[in-house]
Each structure stands twice: as C-alpha cells, then as structure tokens.
Design a protein around this motif. Structure first.
Motif, PDB file in Angstrom:
ATOM      1  N   GLY A 237      37.060  48.519  17.632  1.00  0.00           N
ATOM      2  CA  GLY A 237      37.506  48.051  18.938  1.00  0.00           C
ATOM      3  C   GLY A 237      36.362  47.431  19.714  1.00  0.00           C
ATOM      4  N   ALA A 238      36.698  46.707  20.761  1.00  0.00           N
ATOM      5  CA  ALA A 238      35.689  46.044  21.588  1.00  0.00           C
ATOM      6  C   ALA A 238      34.952  47.054  22.460  1.00  0.00           C
ATOM      7  CB  ALA A 238      36.351  44.979  22.457  1.00  0.00           C
ATOM      8  N   ASP A 239      33.720  46.709  22.830  1.00  0.00           N
ATOM      9  CA  ASP A 239      32.927  47.564  23.726  1.00  0.00           C
ATOM     10  C   ASP A 239      33.419  47.477  25.163  1.00  0.00           C
ATOM     11  OD1 ASP A 239      30.970  48.448  21.740  1.00  0.00           O
ATOM     12  OD2 ASP A 239      30.266  46.371  21.775  1.00  0.00           O
ATOM     13  N   ALA A 240      34.097  46.385  25.492  1.00  0.00           N
ATOM     14  CA  ALA A 240      34.625  46.176  26.843  1.00  0.00           C
ATOM     15  C   ALA A 240      35.747  45.162  26.755  1.00  0.00           C
ATOM     16  CB  ALA A 240      33.530  45.663  27.777  1.00  0.00           C
ATOM     17  N   ALA A 241      36.678  45.232  27.707  1.00  0.00           N
ATOM     18  CA  ALA A 241      37.759  44.248  27.776  1.00  0.00           C
ATOM     19  C   ALA A 241      37.878  43.730  29.199  1.00  0.00           C
ATOM     20  CB  ALA A 241      39.090  44.846  27.324  1.00  0.00           C
ATOM     21  N   LEU A 242      38.143  42.427  29.320  1.00  0.00           N
ATOM     22  CA  LEU A 242      38.347  41.804  30.620  1.00  0.00           C
ATOM     23  C   LEU A 242      39.813  41.403  30.709  1.00  0.00           C
ATOM     24  CD1 LEU A 242      35.230  39.411  30.746  1.00  0.00           C
ATOM     25  CD2 LEU A 242      35.337  41.918  30.947  1.00  0.00           C
ATOM     26  N   GLU A 243      40.560  42.034  31.617  1.00  0.00           N
ATOM     27  CA  GLU A 243      41.989  41.752  31.779  1.00  0.00           C
ATOM     28  C   GLU A 243      42.122  40.739  32.911  1.00  0.00           C
ATOM     29  OE1 GLU A 243      45.502  41.041  32.750  1.00  0.00           O
ATOM     30  OE2 GLU A 243      44.735  42.473  34.219  1.00  0.00           O
ATOM     31  N   CYS A 244      42.497  39.509  32.557  1.00  0.00           N
ATOM     32  CA  CYS A 244      42.475  38.395  33.499  1.00  0.00           C
ATOM     33  C   CYS A 244      43.838  37.744  33.685  1.00  0.00           C
ATOM     34  CB  CYS A 244      41.464  37.351  33.018  1.00  0.00           C
ATOM     35  SG  CYS A 244      39.788  37.983  32.776  1.00  0.00           S
ATOM     36  N   VAL A 245      44.913  38.498  33.497  1.00  0.00           N
ATOM     37  CA  VAL A 245      46.263  37.962  33.614  1.00  0.00           C
ATOM     38  C   VAL A 245      47.068  38.706  34.687  1.00  0.00           C
ATOM     39  CG1 VAL A 245      48.397  37.413  32.400  1.00  0.00           C
ATOM     40  CG2 VAL A 245      46.214  37.323  31.173  1.00  0.00           C
ATOM     41  N   GLY A 246      47.226  40.014  34.514  1.00  0.00           N
ATOM     42  CA  GLY A 246      47.968  40.809  35.489  1.00  0.00           C
ATOM     43  C   GLY A 246      49.317  41.293  35.016  1.00  0.00           C
ATOM     44  N   THR A 247      49.776  40.856  33.840  1.00  0.00           N
ATOM     45  CA  THR A 247      51.060  41.329  33.316  1.00  0.00           C
ATOM     46  C   THR A 247      50.892  42.669  32.616  1.00  0.00           C
ATOM     47  OG1 THR A 247      50.764  40.220  31.196  1.00  0.00           O
ATOM     48  CG2 THR A 247      51.823  38.954  32.957  1.00  0.00           C
ATOM     49  N   ASN A 248      52.007  43.347  32.404  1.00  0.00           N
ATOM     50  CA  ASN A 248      51.954  44.630  31.715  1.00  0.00           C
ATOM     51  C   ASN A 248      51.455  44.467  30.277  1.00  0.00           C
ATOM     52  OD1 ASN A 248      52.534  47.546  31.740  1.00  0.00           O
ATOM     53  ND2 ASN A 248      54.065  47.033  30.200  1.00  0.00           N
ATOM     54  N   GLU A 249      51.927  43.436  29.584  1.00  0.00           N
ATOM     55  CA  GLU A 249      51.493  43.230  28.202  1.00  0.00           C
ATOM     56  C   GLU A 249      49.989  43.009  28.122  1.00  0.00           C
ATOM     57  OE1 GLU A 249      53.403  40.784  24.722  1.00  0.00           O
ATOM     58  OE2 GLU A 249      52.062  39.436  25.836  1.00  0.00           O
ATOM     59  N   ALA A 250      49.443  42.212  29.048  1.00  0.00           N
ATOM     60  CA  ALA A 250      48.006  41.953  29.034  1.00  0.00           C
ATOM     61  C   ALA A 250      47.218  43.239  29.247  1.00  0.00           C
ATOM     62  CB  ALA A 250      47.648  40.926  30.105  1.00  0.00           C
ATOM     63  N   VAL A 269      45.949  40.058  39.033  1.00  0.00           N
ATOM     64  CA  VAL A 269      46.766  40.732  40.043  1.00  0.00           C
ATOM     65  C   VAL A 269      47.919  41.440  39.331  1.00  0.00           C
ATOM     66  CG1 VAL A 269      48.186  40.456  42.104  1.00  0.00           C
ATOM     67  CG2 VAL A 269      46.180  38.997  41.759  1.00  0.00           C
ATOM     68  N   PRO A 270      48.007  42.784  39.402  1.00  0.00           N
ATOM     69  CA  PRO A 270      48.993  43.513  38.595  1.00  0.00           C
ATOM     70  C   PRO A 270      50.427  43.292  39.056  1.00  0.00           C
ATOM     71  CG  PRO A 270      47.832  45.009  40.080  1.00  0.00           C
ATOM     72  CD  PRO A 270      47.163  43.685  40.212  1.00  0.00           C
ATOM     73  N   HIS A 271      51.287  43.049  38.076  1.00  0.00           N
ATOM     74  CA  HIS A 271      52.724  42.898  38.323  1.00  0.00           C
ATOM     75  C   HIS A 271      53.479  43.805  37.357  1.00  0.00           C
ATOM     76  CE1 HIS A 271      51.308  39.372  40.485  1.00  0.00           C
ATOM     77  NE2 HIS A 271      52.491  39.322  41.072  1.00  0.00           N
ATOM     78  N   GLU A 272      54.008  44.892  37.916  1.00  0.00           N
ATOM     79  CA  GLU A 272      54.776  45.881  37.144  1.00  0.00           C
ATOM     80  C   GLU A 272      53.965  46.406  35.955  1.00  0.00           C
ATOM     81  OE1 GLU A 272      58.534  44.156  36.164  1.00  0.00           O
ATOM     82  OE2 GLU A 272      59.151  43.938  38.257  1.00  0.00           O
ATOM     83  N   VAL A 273      52.749  46.785  36.235  1.00  0.00           N
ATOM     84  CA  VAL A 273      51.851  47.304  35.192  1.00  0.00           C
ATOM     85  C   VAL A 273      51.939  48.821  35.126  1.00  0.00           C
ATOM     86  CG1 VAL A 273      49.436  47.571  34.492  1.00  0.00           C
ATOM     87  CG2 VAL A 273      50.261  45.372  35.349  1.00  0.00           C
ATOM     88  N   GLU A 274      52.048  49.349  33.921  1.00  0.00           N
ATOM     89  CA  GLU A 274      52.037  50.792  33.700  1.00  0.00           C
ATOM     90  C   GLU A 274      50.720  51.177  33.032  1.00  0.00           C
ATOM     91  OE1 GLU A 274      55.405  51.842  31.389  1.00  0.00           O
ATOM     92  OE2 GLU A 274      56.872  51.080  32.825  1.00  0.00           O
ATOM     93  N   ILE A 275      50.041  52.165  33.597  1.00  0.00           N
ATOM     94  CA  ILE A 275      48.786  52.630  33.014  1.00  0.00           C
ATOM     95  C   ILE A 275      49.115  53.712  31.986  1.00  0.00           C
ATOM     96  CG2 ILE A 275      46.520  53.627  33.454  1.00  0.00           C
ATOM     97  CD1 ILE A 275      46.996  50.922  34.780  1.00  0.00           C
ATOM     98  N   PRO A 276      48.745  53.517  30.715  1.00  0.00           N
ATOM     99  CA  PRO A 276      49.052  54.520  29.681  1.00  0.00           C
ATOM    100  C   PRO A 276      48.132  55.739  29.815  1.00  0.00           C
ATOM    101  CG  PRO A 276      47.773  52.736  28.735  1.00  0.00           C
ATOM    102  CD  PRO A 276      48.043  52.352  30.162  1.00  0.00           C
ATOM    103  N   ALA A 277      48.561  56.698  30.617  1.00  0.00           N
ATOM    104  CA  ALA A 277      47.706  57.823  30.984  1.00  0.00           C
ATOM    105  C   ALA A 277      47.213  58.628  29.786  1.00  0.00           C
ATOM    106  CB  ALA A 277      48.445  58.739  31.965  1.00  0.00           C
TER     107      ALA A 277
END
Length: 347
Positions: A237-250, A269-277
C-alpha cells in the motif's frame, strides 16, 4: 463594474454591480487582474450544493486601489494574492496555522455583494491578515497563472500532501486528476516523494501529471484501483494518500489503498462520505485535512513559483475573459477543461 452572478444551477450571468467601497477600516479594494473557476464552484453550478444567488468566485490576484484607515501592511499599488479565506492573521486559529477557521474571517464568493473573485473589483475584509504582497511588477502571463493558483488550488493540493505527512522517499497515491489532484502531485513531488501514483483516465491530465512528477498512472476505479495500487506496491500500500475529489468512492479508495499507519490527506469537499471506522481503526489509518489554510502556505509556495521551482499555472487549459465566464464554467462542467482562467485586466 462587471461581476459574475450565480443565478441558480447551470446559470452564470455577467451583470453590472455597484463598485465596492470601504465599509470597515480594515478593508481594502482590489482591482482584479486574473481570476478563475474552482472545482468547488461546480458543486453549485451542478446544483449539488446550495449557493445563494449573487456574487461568486474566490480565486483572484490583483492590484490594491484603496485601503481603510486601520490597514498597515498593505498599500495602494501593491500587487497581491488573495487566499480564498478571509483571515485577520492574529486570532488563535490563525496563529495555529488554520486561517480558514479565523474567528473574524469568512470566505469570498458566498453571495455577499462586492466580496467575490469573479468581478472587476472586490472588497477584501481583514486586508492585513488576508492579502499577500508579491514583490515585483513585471510578470509573464505564465507566471501570473501560477501566482493565481496560490489563491487556492495549489495551496489546496499542498495542504493534502502536508496533511498526509508526505516526506522524502514516500510512495503517494493521489485520488483525483482535476486541478487539485494535479497540484497534489506537484506538491508530493516538491516534498520529496519518490513514487507518485495518480488515478486518471484522461490522456491530457495523465500527461500533465507525469510532467508534475507522477511515476505511475492507474486507470481503474473503486476496488480495481485499490488492487492496482497494492500490486504496484508489492501488496504493502501507499505511504500516504491525497483525496482530492470528495465523493464516497474516492474516500473509500484512499483509505483502502494505503498501508497500515498511513494518513489520508483529505481536501475534496465531502459529499455523502462514510468513514470506515473499523477498517481504519484496525489498520491504524488516519485522516487529516479540510479547507486549506492557503495563507499559511503562501510564503513557501510564492518563493517556489518566483524561483521557477514549480509552475502550477499549467493546470489552466482554458482561457477567456469575464464577459464569457459562463463558457468557462461550461468547459469545466463538461470536462473540456481542467481549469478555466479569466483574464480580467492588465497588471
């Protein structure tokens, strides 16, 4: 003066508006030279996020024309960059480096008359804390474009990389190939990442990503993208990830493609994002980020642009004037453009 006015989903008009005036002693009036359309403006344009009818736009550079009686560090004639967030620079949150949470701040382009970036002039509240003076007076169009990115998009990509803790030698996954994602690639490269993987299906964006420092392109989405990134990293896996979209899939892709102990830097900007706790908990995967405190990064990024170390203005691939701002929105909405630049006036 002319100004872009939001009239509802899919409707951007150019209308005459009163010239802005000094309303508080901490204000400044800026003649806008360059402006642009932000990816977050498209959420309003597409009707996904509500926006009041009225002034819009929050990315601009220009020349100071007038200042209030209490403005001390900015003067008429200064060429300035305006971060998208208004900040006084003195409150506890500003001193901690989070100018987007300033206790006396706010944001440009939220429908307030005369406080927006897609116009010929604008009023800048808290001018001392908000505006950053650019040394020099003669700049090419190319440099002006790069300076414009420092008002938001480059600083936002940089915030994603800083939030994710990118350091020299890291492998970084960038989720999103819009202007922010591309600036995230450039930022990861600037911070010393040795391998940068970007998700992209668009040939022109892939080309620019490679020029900015991307080493690998992943065309897949969702679970297939995660599998591809894991394969590229020998299952680690990557050492870091940059989430630059805001969708749940991203977001789900970002969480799943990093190694245990990694941090996801989130600026979409998050839109209907669920954090996988549970899955993030048991893998010690962290999440940081939010609205980028661009003002905190401006000294570093300004030096990098003026020295020629970075040229983020290359994300602009559609240029027009303020009269044709509706076409600038449409070009981005239809993915004919990565990012649209507006030439408003000469420097």
């Amino acid at each position: 003066m002319k100004a872009a006015i939001f009239r509802g989903a899919g409707k951007i008009a150019v209308e005459e508006r009163p010239e802005p005036t000094i309303q508080e002693p901490t204000d400044a009036i800026v003649r806008i030279v360059r402006a642009c359309v932000c990816g977050s403006d498209l959420w309003y344009y597409r009707g996904i996020t509500p926006h009041p009818e009225g002034s819009i736009g929050h990315e601009f550079i220009g020349v100071v024309e007038e200042v209030g009686a209490e403005v001390r560090t900015i003067k008429p004639g200064d060429f300035v960059i305006a971060p998208f967030a208004i900040s006084d620079g003195t409150c506890p949150h500003c001193r901690a480096g989070f100018h987007t949470s300033c206790l006396r701040g706010g944001f440009f382009g939220q429908g307030v008359e005369g406080v927006a970036g897609q116009a010929e002039r604008t009023r800048v509240p808290q001018a001392d804390g908000t505006l950053v003076t650019v040394p020099g007076t003669h700049f090419s169009d190319e440099v002006l474009a790069s300076l414009l990115t420092l008002s938001d998009v480059m600083g936002t990509g940089y915030h994603a990389a800083v939030s994710a803790g990118v350091k020299p030698g890291d492998t970084v996954a960038v989720i999103g190939d819009g202007a922010v994602g591309l600036c995230g690639v450039l930022s990861a490269h600037l911070l010393g990442a040795s391998r940068i993987i970007i998700l992209s299906r668009h040939p022109r964006r892939q080309e620019l990503a490679r020029e900015f420092g991307a080493t690998d392109i992943v065309r897949e989405r969702g679970e297939a993208a995660v599998e591809a990134i894991l394969k590229l990293t020998d299952g680690v896996g990557a050492d870091a990830a940059l989430e630059c979209v805001g969708t749940n899939e991203a977001n789900q892709t970002a969480f799943a493609c990093v190694r245990p102990g990694a941090i996801v830097g989130r600026v979409g900007v998050p839109h209907e994002v669920e954090i996988p706790a549970e899955t993030t908990f048991y893998r010690n995967v962290g999440l940081r980020g939010g609205p980028a405190p661009v003002r905190a990064y401006l000294p570093t990024l300004l030096e990098a642009v003026l020295s020629g170390k970075i040229n983020p203005g290359r994300v602009f691939d559609f240029t027009t004037d303020l009269d044709h701002v509706a076409e600038a929105y449409a070009a981005m909405h239809e993915r004919r453009a990565i990012k649209s630049l507006l030439i408003v006036d000469r420097l």
